[in-house]
Design an enzyme around this catalytic site. Structure first.
Site, short mmCIF file in Angstrom:
data_model
loop_
_atom_site.label_atom_id
_atom_site.label_comp_id
_atom_site.label_asym_id
_atom_site.label_seq_id
_atom_site.Cartn_x
_atom_site.Cartn_y
_atom_site.Cartn_z
N ILE A 165 17.12 -80.35 101.57
CA ILE A 165 16.96 -80.83 100.20
C ILE A 165 16.97 -82.35 100.21
O ILE A 165 17.76 -82.97 100.93
CB ILE A 165 18.07 -80.28 99.28
CG1 ILE A 165 17.89 -80.78 97.85
CG2 ILE A 165 19.46 -80.61 99.81
CD1 ILE A 165 18.82 -80.12 96.85
N CYS A 190 1.48 -92.79 99.72
CA CYS A 190 0.97 -92.48 98.38
C CYS A 190 1.96 -91.56 97.68
O CYS A 190 2.39 -90.54 98.23
CB CYS A 190 -0.40 -91.80 98.49
SG CYS A 190 -1.07 -91.24 96.91
N GLU A 216 21.37 -73.57 104.59
CA GLU A 216 21.32 -73.58 106.05
C GLU A 216 22.28 -74.61 106.59
O GLU A 216 22.41 -75.71 106.06
CB GLU A 216 19.89 -73.86 106.50
CG GLU A 216 19.68 -73.83 108.01
CD GLU A 216 18.24 -74.09 108.39
OE1 GLU A 216 18.01 -74.89 109.32
OE2 GLU A 216 17.34 -73.52 107.72
#
Length: 560
Positions: free
Chosen positions: A316, A209, A349
């Site tokens: 990300i 969804c 990171e």
């Protein structure tokens, strides 16, 4: 005393190298799995997201010379990857679906429990467990493995191999079969995708969804859920809004299910990050694009609430349909703005993926170029010339207004004065306080870069005219502090874009074209310090080569 285990033996051999003709070019591949007449291949020295199923007729064994070239090239590739935290060798080759190889009789080296779990993790995630995902109106080809748990019907089917279930669904070479419901070890954590990954992933579709990220294995269930799903936006607060583009801050401790589902979906497009189901210690920043009905998710990044290494970003993701539109750069810029407001020098990171490194290198270079443009400009913006009537004026008086002459993207301002717009993309009014804050941020003349390290040198000519140059003598640490970048990140970006090439001995007088210089730590043969000279012409050349653009984020629209 911690438990120890025997390392599983490797099943790779020279015969794993094959040749595939793709788009008229022969490429070397490894066969990871066979299913009927099709094979699942990994392209040598290429990222795993390019792995795919191919007809077996398109694959031929490589010759001895080609196999040697592939093995040597793979060795260099694996060495680079190992520095980023990955294995120097590719584990878990499965040449035949129906022939799970027994464990080696000879005992391997003793490894710790953590190393044992990491080895199992690599073998399980060697290939993606879904071929495509249906996400709203998009059908997206997945890139990597994501540990989606099995639904009850799948768990029952995978528990007892039958006529329609390959034998490898119950066991993968080198990996002991784990309980579906157990969650104690790495292999147990990923057990939900274990059977599906190595049995039917060739044509497996996941249904998600696009509002709440709930996942389903059947299209009918997905259609029923979408009709009644009432979520219109991410369950968090707005922290940035510019027109229809909004960034939402979602607390992983308050919205556990939503963040877990979001992380599972993002893992389909991230390889080197480890996914944990415990999201309590993370904040998620979700970028959406609004229409008249609801907000559509474009991408997101996560960061730890408390990072002792001052990391401002953990992972990300920009969804494939929305990539190459500047959304990733907007999220990166916002993550650095969060660090700046917290009074910290942030960095992402590690390790970075190939796409992540490319994006961050673009951000670092663009930030430095925009900074050098402001720093190495004599006149303020919107000013083509300064006309003074009466006593001789100081050029520095004009510069106090702003440390830049050109626009942020390098284009020259027109002499025609334009009225400053106070409206955003959708016509919303920008508060006066926000405009003042943006101006103050761009004109931070309290930094030592502007107060003590920057000098204007004016040279008189015989005809009475004069030429003014900006000269800045500073260290790399000064540049990093002024741009809110880590010193190593700034040094890496300067080296990659070629601004650490021109050198001169310390104390030497700069020429007429030398409008800026930065100290380095290198020394020549006599032990004297060297300086790196960076001129405005060099900066503009880098800006043109790298196609440096304006910032995607507008500080006036930050809602923190």
């Amino acid at each position: 005393m911690p438990k120890s285990f025997q390392a599983a033996g490797s099943h790779e051999s020279d015969s794993d190298v094959y040749i595939v003709s793709k788009d008229g070019v022969e490429q070397q591949v490894h066969i990871l799995e066979r299913h009927g007449e099709d094979v699942y291949v990994h392209y040598v020295n290429m990222d795993k997201r390019l792995d795919e199923w191919l007809p077996g007729s398109q694959v031929r064994p490589a010759g001895l010379h080609e196999a040697d070239m592939a093995r040597n090239g793979t060795g260099r590739k694996r060495k680079r990857e190992s520095t980023a935290g990955e294995s120097p060798r590719r584990a878990g080759s499965v040449p035949e679906t129906g022939s799970a190889q027994p464990e080696s009789a000879s005992a391997g080296p003793v490894i710790t429990e953590e190393e044992y779990d990491i080895q199992h993790h690599r073998q399980i995630t060697v290939k993606r467990n879904f071929d495509k995902v249906i996400f709203g109106r998009w059908q997206i080809k997945t890139w990597y493995f994501s540990p989606y748990p099995l639904v009850e019907t799948e768990a029952e089917d995978m528990g007892t191999p039958g006529a329609h279930t390959p034998q490898s669904a119950a066991k993968v070479a080198g990996v002991s079969r784990a309980s579906i419901r157990a969650q104690g070890r790495t292999s147990d954590l990923l057990a939900g995708g274990l059977g599906r990954s190595h049995a039917t992933s060739q044509h497996t579709t996941l249904w998600v969804c696009d509002r709440c990220f709930k996942y389903m294995a059947e299209g009918l269930s997905w259609e029923l859920h979408v009709k009644k799903c009432a979520r219109r936006s991410p369950p968090g607060r707005k922290v940035y809004q510019r027109g229809a583009h909004i960034i939402w801050e979602v607390d992983g401790a308050k919205e556990k299910l939503y963040c877990q589902n979001l992380s599972l979906f993002g893992k389909l497009f991230i390889d080197i990050k480890t996914l944990f189901f415990d999201c309590d210690n993370f904040l998620f920043y979700i970028l959406t694009d609004a229409d008249s009905q609801r907000d559509h998710v474009l991408g997101f990044f996560s960061k730890e609430k408390v990072s002792y290494d001052d990391y401002n970003l953990a992972c990300i993701v920009v969804l494939p349909p929305y990539q190459k539109k500047g959304y990733g750069m907007l999220l990166i810029e916002f993550s650095y703005e969060l660090s700046r407001r917290a009074g910290k020098i942030g960095t992402p990171e590690r390790p970075l993926s190939d796409l992540g490194l490319r994006s961050y290198l673009t951000y670092w270079i663009s930030t430095l170029v925009r900074f050098f443009r402001r720093l190495l400009s004599v006149l303020p913006p919107d000013t083509a010339q300064v006309v003074t009537t009466g006593p001789i004026a100081e050029v520095t008086d004009a510069f106090v207004q702003s440390p830049s002459r050109d626009t942020e993207d390098g284009s020259q301002f027109s002499r025609t004065k334009r009225r400053k717009s106070t409206k955003g993309w959708d016509g919303e009014e920008i508060p006066a306080a926000a405009l003042a804050a943006r101006t103050a941020q761009m004109n931070d003349t309290n930094d030592p870069m502007w107060t003590s390290l920057r000098a204007l040198e004016t040279t008189a000519h015989a005809d009475g005219s004069a030429t003014t140059h900006v000269v800045v003598r500073c260290t790399l640490a000064d540049i990093a502090r002024a741009t809110n970048l880590r010193v190593d990140d700034a040094a890496f970006a300067l080296n990659e874009c070629g601004l650490l090439v021109r050198r001169a001995q310390a104390g030497s007088e700069g020429g007429e074209d030398e409008v800026g210089e930065s100290e380095g730590e290198d020394r020549d043969g006599d032990g004297e310090d060297l300086v790196i000279a960076v001129t405005r012409e060099m900066v503009e050349a880098v800006a043109k080569e790298r196609d440096v653009k304006r910032m995607c984020m507008d500080l006036a629209h930050v809602l923190l």
